[in-house]
Design a protein around this motif. Structure first.
Motif, short mmCIF file in Angstrom:
data_model
loop_
_atom_site.label_atom_id
_atom_site.label_comp_id
_atom_site.label_asym_id
_atom_site.label_seq_id
_atom_site.Cartn_x
_atom_site.Cartn_y
_atom_site.Cartn_z
N ASP A 196 47.42 -17.13 16.99
CA ASP A 196 48.82 -17.18 17.43
C ASP A 196 49.62 -17.96 16.41
OD1 ASP A 196 48.13 -15.83 19.74
OD2 ASP A 196 47.90 -17.63 20.95
N SER A 197 50.50 -17.27 15.70
CA SER A 197 51.33 -17.92 14.68
C SER A 197 52.59 -17.09 14.48
CB SER A 197 50.57 -18.03 13.36
OG SER A 197 50.45 -16.75 12.75
N ILE A 198 53.52 -17.62 13.70
CA ILE A 198 54.77 -16.88 13.47
C ILE A 198 54.56 -15.65 12.60
CG2 ILE A 198 56.20 -18.94 13.76
CD1 ILE A 198 56.48 -18.94 10.64
N VAL A 199 53.41 -15.57 11.90
CA VAL A 199 53.15 -14.41 11.06
C VAL A 199 52.11 -13.47 11.70
CG1 VAL A 199 53.84 -15.47 8.89
CG2 VAL A 199 51.50 -15.75 9.70
N SER A 200 51.80 -13.72 12.97
CA SER A 200 50.92 -12.80 13.71
C SER A 200 51.42 -12.63 15.14
CB SER A 200 49.48 -13.35 13.72
OG SER A 200 49.45 -14.65 14.29
N ALA A 201 52.71 -12.94 15.35
CA ALA A 201 53.28 -12.87 16.70
C ALA A 201 53.32 -11.44 17.22
CB ALA A 201 54.70 -13.46 16.70
N ASP A 202 53.52 -10.48 16.33
CA ASP A 202 53.55 -9.07 16.72
C ASP A 202 52.72 -8.29 15.71
OD1 ASP A 202 54.15 -6.38 17.27
OD2 ASP A 202 56.14 -6.91 18.02
N PRO A 203 51.57 -7.76 16.13
CA PRO A 203 50.68 -7.07 15.17
C PRO A 203 51.31 -5.84 14.53
CG PRO A 203 49.97 -6.70 17.45
CD PRO A 203 51.05 -7.73 17.49
N ARG A 204 52.44 -5.35 15.07
CA ARG A 204 53.08 -4.17 14.50
C ARG A 204 53.90 -4.50 13.26
NH1 ARG A 204 56.22 -2.56 19.84
NH2 ARG A 204 56.61 -4.81 19.61
N PHE A 205 54.23 -5.81 13.06
CA PHE A 205 55.09 -6.19 11.94
C PHE A 205 54.29 -6.24 10.64
CE2 PHE A 205 58.79 -8.65 14.13
CZ PHE A 205 59.01 -7.56 14.96
N THR A 206 54.95 -5.81 9.57
CA THR A 206 54.37 -5.94 8.23
C THR A 206 54.84 -7.25 7.61
OG1 THR A 206 56.23 -4.84 7.17
CG2 THR A 206 54.41 -3.44 7.97
N LEU A 207 54.25 -7.59 6.45
CA LEU A 207 54.67 -8.80 5.73
C LEU A 207 56.16 -8.75 5.42
CD1 LEU A 207 54.31 -11.41 4.11
CD2 LEU A 207 53.47 -10.02 2.20
N GLU A 208 56.62 -7.60 4.91
CA GLU A 208 58.03 -7.48 4.52
C GLU A 208 58.95 -7.67 5.73
OE1 GLU A 208 55.62 -5.41 3.72
OE2 GLU A 208 55.46 -5.90 1.57
#
Length: 774
Positions: free
Chosen positions: A463-475
């Motif tokens: 659980d982190s701000i860069v894994s909050a939604d698995p659909r989001f890419t890095l960009e």
């Protein structure tokens, strides 16, 4: 010096008794309040990584670990039913408006707070105060928590755990005191067969405990002290206070039987038994001193409290008791009790018994006739007792150390049984970046670092701000956090606000395994030992990390404590016995009895042997501080009996010059008093074994078992066997050789006539010439 102290006590007896009574009167209002200044926590090390991690999160993100959990359960409704949510919100209505509450996180906010069967859910109430202060607010919290018709509520969490520790510790203490005093007096009646003589040691032990508790109340105002100081103070105050008084009263009665005047009998008693008591107090204090080297406040404060009560027990035994004996005089034998005799004479007073026909003399002669046949079987037996310790599993204390009936334990059991425990015990990470954490470069570095953690097969999710939604890419994450104020999703906006501040981020890792599972512990170590790179630094906290750090801190300090205690004890015994090998042998003998008690810890508390009889739920592990508490407590206590025995053997060796005969005479002259003293400590320790708190129960059982082994197998069999095998080497010191008649002590020696037991009660007693009389 001790002889003059005895004379002083007789001349100023009323003054001494008056001062002790005054001290007790002053102490009485404060002693019962000692628990009020003691803290329930103290299991954390301020230098550990987990503590640094939570300190960082508190400072940067204002994360508050003081959480009270309210668990709602219903047999009728599921969490999805409107009645469940309506009634739970009704129950929490007055909690939400309370000024002491920082935040309330409902299962409606976090669906992971719902049980697997959907009939239970918990709410996290974040308090503004720390855990110790929040524990005092629990009555008001429970008052604000409104009862509802269809939901059952259980309250748990850190503050409840601390409150329960406080309450259970106080209840254990009261129960132990109620049991220990009468049983100790019964044991003393069996020894002395006189009401007055039996009451005196219990009275002295009581004075030592009351004054110690009052001093702890004062000390607690100046420095943090653990609640467990209460139990160690009473255990040592009663056990040693009664023990020391037993030696003194026994010696005094024997001197009266030899026809001494009252004043002379007291002076010789203090010069002999008083010297033994002081030496004993020194060895016990050295053992407890080892606890003060630990960074864990619980052990540090228990060591301080233990030393305090031991010193007071010694002072009371060599000042208050002689003064009372001077006042009582021959009335010390008043109110005789007619009890059935076990054996020909009482175990303590045996001056008319020919030592060559006593039980202990005959036993030692048998042992020394076949030393190897005794030594190896007993050694193997003791090693086998300690063998289970090879499979020990250490862990930090949690609610499982409490009885099932208390609120925090009931809530803990409910969470374990009906919820996903992995969700309630995440791995917490304080992650810090170079500069603002939300810059595109830092988001990129964090993104790939989190993916590396997620790739570990032991990880359920991160659980982190860069894994909050698995659909989001890095960009997408980089674009999203370029203008965080424009985030429309309320969940993501709240998550970002609670997880990031400046260069600091809060990340949670959910393991696939339980908190104390070796795989979870290995996962924590992997995270700690893997360099994130790109200027990112990580500190790891959470239940698993805290457990690792707790055990590591204890057993990093433990070897240092063992070394200091052993070297100091060796030097003291070297000076006392003037021997190179006897102190080393004494330390090895002590270690064997302590190892045997360690094996019992594993069998009983880890594996559950006899748990139904002893009244507790097996832990599956040994609480990590228990072996350390036992070592530092038992090392001095066992050395106490070793000193009593070896001093009497040394006396006999100086008298006879014959090692084998000296061992037999020394064991005969000290065997009875050591047995009686051991019985007192066993009785008091067994009373503490009735405690509901597993930490206290383990200490009571461990001490009782170790003293039983020490007073029987070690003192009765192993010590005479080893001393027979070593022969005159027992008494060898470089440059001095074997000392049979030390000139400096010649005036204290009385030639052994082969029949009379000159000194039958105290192990370091010497025949003293005073005024031309022996």
């Amino acid at each position: 010096m001790f002889y003059r102290l005895g004379k002083f006590a007789t001349r100023h007896r009323w003054l001494i008794v008056g001062l002790w009574i005054l001290a007790a009167v002053i102490a009485l209002p404060f002693a019962p309040r000692a628990s009020q200044v003691l803290q329930s926590g103290g299991f954390e090390s301020p230098d550990s990584e987990s503590q640094k991690a939570i300190d960082t999160l508190v400072q940067k993100l204002h994360v508050n670990e003081t959480i009270v959990q309210v668990i709602f359960t219903s047999d009728r409704y599921t969490v999805a039913d409107p009645q469940f949510s309506q009634q739970s919100e009704q129950a929490l209505a007055r909690i939400r408006t309370w000024s002491e509450v920082a935040q309330v996180t409902s299962y409606l906010d976090n669906p992971r707070q719902v049980s697997q069967d959907q009939h239970a859910a918990y709410v996290n109430i974040q308090m503004k105060a720390d855990a110790n202060v929040a524990a005092k607010l629990l009555p008001e919290l429970e008052q604000r928590l409104q009862k509802v018709p269809d939901l059952q509520m259980k309250v748990g969490g850190g503050p409840v755990f601390y409150e329960d520790i406080q309450r259970v510790s106080e209840n254990d203490l009261r129960r132990a005191e109620l049991l220990a005093f009468p049983f100790a007096i019964i044991a003393l009646l069996l020894v002395f067969r006189s009401v007055i003589a039996a009451v005196l040691p219990a009275l002295v032990g009581g004075f030592a405990v009351v004054v110690s508790l009052a001093l702890i109340f004062g000390l607690g105002q100046l420095t943090p002290l653990s609640i467990f100081v209460l139990n160690i103070t009473t255990l040592f105050g009663l056990g040693l206070g009664v023990d020391y008084s037993l030696f003194m009263v026994s010696r005094f009665r024997e001197e009266l039987a030899h026809g001494r005047s009252i004043d002379e009998a007291i002076a010789i008693t203090v010069a002999t038994a008083g010297r033994a008591v002081t030496s004993s107090g020194l060895t016990v204090s050295i053992g407890l001193f080892g606890l003060t080297f630990f960074h864990i406040n619980m052990l540090h404060s228990v060591g301080m409290g233990g030393i305090l009560v031991v010193v007071l027990a010694v002072v009371a035994a060599i000042t208050l008791l002689p003064a009372m004996l001077s006042i009582l005089g021959l009335r010390v034998n008043a109110l005789p009790v007619r009890l059935p005799r076990f054996g020909r004479r009482p175990a303590v007073v045996n001056t008319e018994l020919d030592p060559h026909h006593g039980y202990w003399y005959r036993l030692s002669q048998f042992v020394m006739r076949y030393p190897l046949r005794v030594f190896f079987p007993v050694l193997l037996l003791l090693l086998s007792f300690g063998a289970p310790f090879l499979g020990v599993r250490f862990s930090a204390p949690d609610a499982s150390i409490l009885p099932a009936s208390v609120p925090s334990r009931a809530a803990y059991d409910l969470l374990v049984q009906r919820f996903n425990q992995r969700e309630t015990t995440p791995i917490l990470m304080a992650v810090q970046t170079k500069g603002n954490a939300l810059t595109p470069d830092n988001i990129k570095n964090l993104y790939y670092y989190v993916r590396r953690i997620e790739a570990d097969p032991r990880v359920e999710r991160v659980d982190s701000i860069v894994s909050a939604d698995p659909r989001f890419t890095l960009e997408q994450y980089q674009l999203l956090y370029t203008h965080p104020e424009l985030i429309a999703d309320p969940y993501l906006g709240a998550f970002l606000k609670s997880s990031v501040s400046g260069n600091t981020l809060f990340v949670q890792v959910i393991s696939k395994h339980g908190m104390v599972d070796p795989d979870s512990q290995a996962l924590v170590q992997t995270i700690r030992n893997t360099d994130p790179g790109n200027g990112i630094s990580v500190l790891v906290d959470g239940g698993t990390a805290g457990n690792i750090d707790y055990v590591s801190s204890l057993y990093t300090d433990f070897p240092i404590a063992i070394l200091i205690v052993s070297i100091t004890t060796y030097i003291v015994l070297l000076l006392l016995f003037r021997s190179l090998l006897l102190p080393l042998k004494a330390i090895i003998m002590n270690t064997l009895s302590i190892l045997a008690s360690y094996g019992a810890l594993v069998l009983i508390f880890q594996d559950g042997f006899l748990h139904q009889i002893l009244g507790f739920t097996p832990l599956g592990f040994v609480e990590a501080s228990s072996p350390i508490l036992l070592f530092c407590s038992l090392f001095g206590l066992s050395m106490d009996y070793e000193v009593f025995l070896l001093s009497r053997i040394q006396e006999a060796f100086w008298q006879t010059g014959d090692n084998r005969r000296a061992v037999a005479l020394g064991l005969q002259r000290s065997g009875g008093i050591i047995t009686s003293a051991a019985v007192i400590v066993i009785v008091v320790s067994a009373c503490f074994a009735t405690a509901d708190m597993i930490l206290v129960k383990a200490l009571g059982i461990g001490m009782a078992l170790a003293v039983i082994i020490d007073a029987t197998l070690v003192r009765g069999l192993l010590v005479p066997a080893t001393m027979r095998l070593l022969g005159d080497w027992n008494w060898w010191l470089p440059f001095l050789g074997v000392q049979r008649h030390p000139p400096a002590l010649a005036k204290y020696m009385t030639p052994d006539d082969g029949a009379t037991d000159y000194t039958a009660t105290s192990s370091t007693d010497m025949d003293v010439h005073v005024g031309g009389k022996r």
